[in-house]
Design a protein around this motif. Sequence first.
Motif, mmCIF file in Angstrom:
data_model
loop_
_atom_site.group_PDB
_atom_site.id
_atom_site.type_symbol
_atom_site.label_atom_id
_atom_site.label_comp_id
_atom_site.label_asym_id
_atom_site.label_seq_id
_atom_site.Cartn_x
_atom_site.Cartn_y
_atom_site.Cartn_z
ATOM 1 N N GLY A 15 0.845 -1.192 0.000
ATOM 2 C CA GLY A 15 0.000 0.000 0.000
ATOM 3 C C GLY A 15 0.877 1.237 0.000
ATOM 4 N N THR A 16 0.695 2.067 1.024
ATOM 5 C CA THR A 16 1.484 3.294 1.094
ATOM 6 C C THR A 16 2.803 3.063 1.818
ATOM 7 O OG1 THR A 16 0.288 3.838 3.102
ATOM 8 C CG2 THR A 16 -0.529 4.811 1.049
ATOM 9 N N GLU A 17 2.875 1.908 2.487
ATOM 10 C CA GLU A 17 4.042 1.648 3.322
ATOM 11 C C GLU A 17 5.119 0.904 2.538
ATOM 12 O OE1 GLU A 17 4.600 -0.203 7.731
ATOM 13 O OE2 GLU A 17 2.569 -0.219 6.872
ATOM 14 N N THR A 18 6.349 1.265 2.720
ATOM 15 C CA THR A 18 7.428 0.466 2.144
ATOM 16 C C THR A 18 8.266 -0.101 3.284
ATOM 17 O OG1 THR A 18 8.792 2.427 1.952
ATOM 18 C CG2 THR A 18 7.609 1.759 -0.023
#
Lengths: 225, 414
Positions: A15-18
Amino acid sequence: MLIETRDLWKTYVMGTETVHALRGVSIQVERGEYLAIMGPSGSGKSTLMNLIGCLDTASRGEYILNDRAVSGMNDDELAFVRNKEIGFVFQTFNLLPRATALHNVELPLIYNGTGAKERLEGAKAALSAVDLADRMNHKPNELSGGQRQRVAIARALVNNPSIILADEPTGNLDTATSEEIMDVFEKLHERGNTVIVVTHEQDIADCTQRIIYLRDGAVEKEVVK
Amino acid sequence: MKVRDLFENIVLAWGAMKANKLRSFLTILGVFIGVAAVIGMVAIVQGLNKSMAEQIESLGSNAIFVSRYKPGISINGHNEEERNRKRLTVEDAIAIKEFCPSVEAVSPSKSWWQYPDGNHAKYRNYEVSRPELSGVTPDYQIVYNLILQQGRFFNEMDMFYRTYTVVLGADVAEGLFPHEDPIGKIIMVNKGKFSVIGVAEERKSLLGKSMDNYLLIPLSTYEKIYPGDEGVWIGVQAKNNSLMDEAIDEMTELLRRRRGVPYDKPNDFAIFTQEAFMDIYRQITSAIYLVMIVISSIALLVGGVGVMNIMLVSVKERTREIGIRKAIGARRRDILWQFLVEAMAMTGSGGLLGIAFGLSVAMIINATTPLAATVSIPSMVIGFSFSVGVGLFFGIYPATRAAKLDPIEALRYE
Ligand SMILES: Nc1ncnc2c1ncn2[C@@H]1O[C@H](COP(=O)(O)OP(=O)(O)OP(=O)(O)O)[C@@H](O)[C@H]1O
Ligand SMILES: [Mg+2]
């Protein structure tokens, strides 16, 4: 040099997290070495093992195995390397439940087109090397945990790979059985195999020649004995 | 894929099927039904073919028939023009014999059905019910290849004097004269007394229905007893096979003239050979085949979708196995073939079971009915290939999915 990694990164995007599972790992392994990788949970040990074992490819960086760059290989080439160069031993054994010990050990030979007779001989020899010649026709659910892991080791051995990789091979075993398994690795090392073991247990790591400590996806320190 | 790998994969597929016996069986049910239907139906139709062909051939290969309408299956019945057609007469038959040089023999005939429940034949206490009763001429014997086992056939004297003579079909002779020699005996046919002059040989039965339950009397006698203007059925024998077309042309020419058909109008009668009967028969069988193809296609399609569904489930269930195989060096195509062969083995065994079932049905039919159901090797080969083909086709998608799995993710799958 058998294995050389240069600045390996593995990044997962969720998602938005790496998540950076590996942040620039550079290690070198000589042929015939017996090596342990340690580190806290989530430090990237398994990720690194999967990259070394060609089960996965790095997001960045280079990996040279036996003077060949793995980074640019396609699916089939990776499969070939996994078959020929690498013997993987998993924490959860990963044997085919319906197949006998013998057939499980034969499996890597099937995928490189070895003839039926040689296959049988090879598989029997590998099972004898882990002292399981008398359990060849048992299925995994008829074997103890330690025996299962030895079948898995025999499978890893059967193709005479350049490296044997074991990701927490004793994680599901009791202490006595763990020692038994570590004896097997010790023996393999003495026979000249290159062995890399991921472990949480210091006394298991102490059996090896060198320990690489990972933390947060990077090499924290190396201890050579 | 090498032969050895194929064998390897078949062994694997067998193991997978054995591990889920009931599921595998239910999955291949559609394929099983489809193939069994094809094999069974083909066997029956071919059995029909054989007995039909024999029957039609027994009419004689150079027989030609003349009637008001072309035989055939029509959905709409006859149209206005057809209904108004003139009947064919005995005079037409005589003219054909006289003026058509390529014609050897002409047999006009009429048949009677006694109201309300068919014809009767009686001799003393013996009775035969519902024999066919036809008025025929001496040429009948030639045109229809009638062979007598006893006595003689009608001659011109019988025709001229309208004798009360009768030739018996084999069944009638058997029924009326179980212990006696029929020749010369007087029997009752409906309300008339007839003297038996001949007994015909047995003919081949058609689909178990005996073709020997009939009585023949002279056409002239028939017309005296049953006066009426119903048309005649005319059978013609050409001089030889190579004169068939000429005979047909001569007859067409003659009948058009006799019936006053204007030159720009089509024939208002039909001339045809036994081929025409074969054609009708072929129409029927091709309809049967069509129905069969539709049924089995649907069954195979349903079966195929079932196989695809089960293969998708199987791929899902065995994700971890796929991961293991990949981890130790299986390439995409190895996994692809493993699952394709599994799908094909599954539908292929459905096909084999279907073939076996169809075969046994054919054998039971053979043993219990007069129909000679014959199972042909080509139909078995086609049935098997189709069932394997269904597995291949519907296995592609699941197998591709399996082949594309990422090893790490597959290994991590619970
Ligand atoms: N497929 C993935 N998607 C997202 N994040 C992942 C994935 N695989 C691993 N990670 C993350 O990468 C990091 C390293 O994981 P890894 O499994 O290598 O740790 P580990 O050192 O083997 O831990 P453990 O000792 O518990 O096995 C973790 O933070 C983990 O959450
Ligand atoms: Mg781990």
